[in-house]
Design a protein around this motif. Structure first.
Motif, PDB file in Angstrom:
ATOM      1  N   VAL A 109     -25.713   9.138  27.533  1.00 10.56           N
ATOM      2  CA  VAL A 109     -24.565   9.601  26.751  1.00 10.56           C
ATOM      3  C   VAL A 109     -23.780  10.668  27.511  1.00 10.56           C
ATOM      4  O   VAL A 109     -22.544  10.644  27.568  1.00 10.56           O
ATOM      5  N   MET A 110     -24.496  11.624  28.132  1.00 12.02           N
ATOM      6  CA  MET A 110     -23.804  12.716  28.824  1.00 12.02           C
ATOM      7  C   MET A 110     -23.093  12.259  30.084  1.00 12.02           C
ATOM      8  O   MET A 110     -22.189  12.956  30.564  1.00 12.02           O
ATOM      9  N   ARG A 111     -23.465  11.114  30.641  1.00 12.34           N
ATOM     10  CA  ARG A 111     -22.720  10.579  31.776  1.00 12.34           C
ATOM     11  C   ARG A 111     -21.260  10.293  31.392  1.00 12.34           C
ATOM     12  O   ARG A 111     -20.375  10.319  32.254  1.00 12.34           O
ATOM     13  N   TYR A 112     -21.033  10.031  30.095  1.00 11.59           N
ATOM     14  CA  TYR A 112     -19.685   9.700  29.633  1.00 11.59           C
ATOM     15  C   TYR A 112     -19.032  10.843  28.855  1.00 11.59           C
ATOM     16  O   TYR A 112     -17.809  10.998  28.882  1.00 11.59           O
ATOM     17  N   THR A 113     -19.842  11.647  28.149  1.00 11.61           N
ATOM     18  CA  THR A 113     -19.273  12.715  27.329  1.00 11.61           C
ATOM     19  C   THR A 113     -19.223  14.058  28.031  1.00 11.61           C
ATOM     20  O   THR A 113     -18.459  14.934  27.633  1.00 11.61           O
ATOM     21  N   ARG A 114     -20.053  14.266  29.058  1.00 11.54           N
ATOM     22  CA  ARG A 114     -20.099  15.539  29.771  1.00 11.54           C
ATOM     23  C   ARG A 114     -19.926  15.319  31.271  1.00 11.54           C
ATOM     24  O   ARG A 114     -20.772  15.672  32.080  1.00 11.54           O
ATOM     25  N   LYS A 115     -18.801  14.737  31.628  1.00 11.71           N
ATOM     26  CA  LYS A 115     -18.537  14.461  33.039  1.00 11.71           C
ATOM     27  C   LYS A 115     -18.321  15.732  33.848  1.00 11.71           C
ATOM     28  O   LYS A 115     -18.366  15.704  35.072  1.00 11.71           O
ATOM     29  N   ASP A 116     -18.080  16.850  33.155  1.00  9.02           N
ATOM     30  CA  ASP A 116     -17.828  18.110  33.843  1.00  9.02           C
ATOM     31  C   ASP A 116     -19.105  18.756  34.385  1.00  9.02           C
ATOM     32  O   ASP A 116     -19.035  19.668  35.213  1.00  9.02           O
ATOM     33  N   GLU A 157     -27.814  19.708  24.378  1.00  4.80           N
ATOM     34  CA  GLU A 157     -26.562  19.444  25.080  1.00  4.80           C
ATOM     35  C   GLU A 157     -25.997  18.070  24.740  1.00  4.80           C
ATOM     36  O   GLU A 157     -24.782  17.901  24.624  1.00  4.80           O
ATOM     37  N   ALA A 158     -26.869  17.067  24.575  1.00  4.57           N
ATOM     38  CA  ALA A 158     -26.412  15.692  24.396  1.00  4.57           C
ATOM     39  C   ALA A 158     -26.015  15.381  22.959  1.00  4.57           C
ATOM     40  O   ALA A 158     -24.985  14.735  22.716  1.00  4.57           O
ATOM     41  N   PHE A 159     -26.830  15.827  21.978  1.00  2.00           N
ATOM     42  CA  PHE A 159     -26.633  15.398  20.600  1.00  2.00           C
ATOM     43  C   PHE A 159     -26.410  16.539  19.613  1.00  2.00           C
ATOM     44  O   PHE A 159     -26.165  16.287  18.436  1.00  2.00           O
TER      45      PHE A 159
END
Length: 476
Positions: free
Chosen positions: A393-400, A100-102
């Protein structure tokens, strides 16, 4: 595999939260999760690693500090994985989080490294430790023959692999029983140590910080040995899909399980030092056996028996959870499709478990415990750091993404920083070819990714898939 509890869409996730909100109630399912964590973490490590930690640090005081610091680091890492596990409710722990992250490449490299190095080597280390403690009483005063240790370790691998392939239910029952057994020996050692301390056996703790040999490299290697004993703090994330209401049970199992293990480990080390000086502990062939001989004689035979059962429980828990990684990677198309197949009669991911046991078998043959621990720790903390970096990273790229649990960002930043130090410090201070081989092996997975994932050379998938269907194993 508890399909009724799997959230399929974002709407299902929201509905699950409304029906089963996060509460402080400790349910039977939560206790089962705690048993998986405690049963997997407390195994052979606390009976093998104290000698290695002390050898790298050189004094009792810093040794106890290292054990406490390893517990704090494991707790912080587990909190990060609690957020990841309740945000991405898929089995496989690091694998779906990296995916999911990278994207697929880091996830594939993790699955490649885990299936071929990290998890099988851990399984092999635990089974070798089990074999050493089982054989130790039969060879007093000398080391057991290597061939005996190897044969016992292989027998343990075969037995655990067969059990996990046949029944999830019986595997859970055995895990609960072995967890209770290992807590008995842990309690015996801790209570014995407290009684000895109450009687005034504290002379070994005088000037406990003298004669220490502390450097960045020695601290990192001491952390490797200590963190090996704590490894398993993320095991519940490998079976997230098989947990009922993971939004409640996953974090509570972690919050209770890891600190409980930390307290036990510190008290066990204190107990060791009440009857052994630093020099005597370093000269001991088996630390727990020496403790039993001095404290529990003539009932000292209890210690190697219960330690062996403890190691067996850790191996069983590791096989149970790690077999699911091969299952998830195969389901995503990042490993042979056959690894995602499930036995129709027994509802177990038998092909992935058998594959996992077979690789561990080959690590036992030439394996040395200390070398395998360093090799394992170097590789695993590379991916632990990368996974926790994915949380940031996902705190900023996957806010949904829905996040039932949100930990302060300072926690993942600390874990990532420590992981970087643990990976780089041994290479800089005490460079060895083993670390280079490990790095080369990790990135050699790119060759297989390009050939079989990117260009989709599917002949192996088709052949293995047809064979497994004939054997009664079907894809999910």
């Amino acid at each position: 595999l508890h399909q009724s509890f799997l959230p399929k869409t974002k709407l299902d996730v929201k509905q699950m939260k409304r029906k089963k909100p996060f509460t402080t109630k400790i349910t039977p399912e939560t206790w089962r999760g705690i048993c998986v964590i405690v049963g997997t973490v407390i195994g052979s490590g606390i009976f093998i690693s104290p000698k290695s930690v002390l050898a790298n640090i050189g004094a009792i005081g810093p040794c106890l500090v290292i054990w406490a610091a390893c517990g704090v680091l494991a707790t912080l890492g587990a909190l990060c994985f609690a957020e990841l596990g309740t945000t991405i409710t898929k089995s496989g722990a690091e694998y779906p989080y990296l995916l999911e992250a990278f994207g697929p490449i880091p996830a594939f490299l993790f699955s490649w490294s885990s299936l071929m190095v990290i998890k099988p080597s851990a399984f092999a280390i635990i089974c070798l430790s089990f074999a050493e403690y089982v054989s130790a009483p039969f060879y007093p005063g000398c080391d057991p023959p290597v061939v005996v240790i190897k044969c016992l370790a292989i027998a343990a691998i075969v037995a655990i692999t067969v059990l996990n392939s046949l029944s999830v239910k019986w595997t859970s029952y055995v895990q609960n029983i072995l967890t209770a057994t290992k807590m008995v020996i842990v309690i015996i050692i801790i209570v014995s140590g407290i009684i000895l301390l109450a009687k005034g056996n504290t002379k070994n703790f005088n000037n406990s910080f003298d004669s220490s040999s502390i450097s960045v490299g020695s601290i990192s290697l001491a952390f490797y040995s200590g963190l090996w004993a704590y490894d398993g703090w993320n095991q519940l994330n490998y079976i997230t899909e098989e947990l009922k209401n993971p939004y409640r049970n996953l974090p509570w199992s972690i919050i209770i399980g890891i600190p409980l293990v930390t307290v036990c480990y510190i008290l066990i080390n204190v107990s060791y030092f009440t009857v052994m000086t630093a020099t005597e502990l370093l000269q001991s062939q088996a630390v727990a056996v020496t403790f039993g001989d001095r404290v529990l004689y003539p009932a000292s035979w209890i210690v190697p028996l219960f330690v062996a059962l403890s190691a067996l429980g850790a191996a069983n828990g590791t096989c149970f959870t790690s077999g699911r990684l091969a299952y998830v990677a195969g389901r995503e198309g990042h490993m042979l499709k056959v690894l995602s197949y499930i036995s129709v009669k027994r509802l177990t991911p038998a092909p992935s478990i058998i594959f996992y046991g077979a690789v561990a078998f080959f690590y036992v043959l030439p394996g040395d415990i200390n070398t395998l621990i360093n090799y394992f720790s170097f590789a695993v903390w590379f991916f632990y750091g990368l996974t926790v970096l994915g949380l940031i990273v996902m705190r900023y790229t996957r806010k949904d993404l829905e996040r039932p649990i949100r930990i302060p960002l300072i926690i993942p930043f600390v874990v990532v920083l420590v992981a970087i130090v643990l990976v780089l410090a041994p290479i800089i201070s005490q460079p060895e070819l083993a670390y280079l081989y490990c790095v080369l092996f990790i990135f050699s997975g790119l060759i297989f990714y390009v050939l079989f994932i990117h260009y989709k050379f599917g002949w192996a998938q088709k052949i293995s898939g047809k064979y497994m269907v004939l054997c009664g194993w079907f894809p999910p």
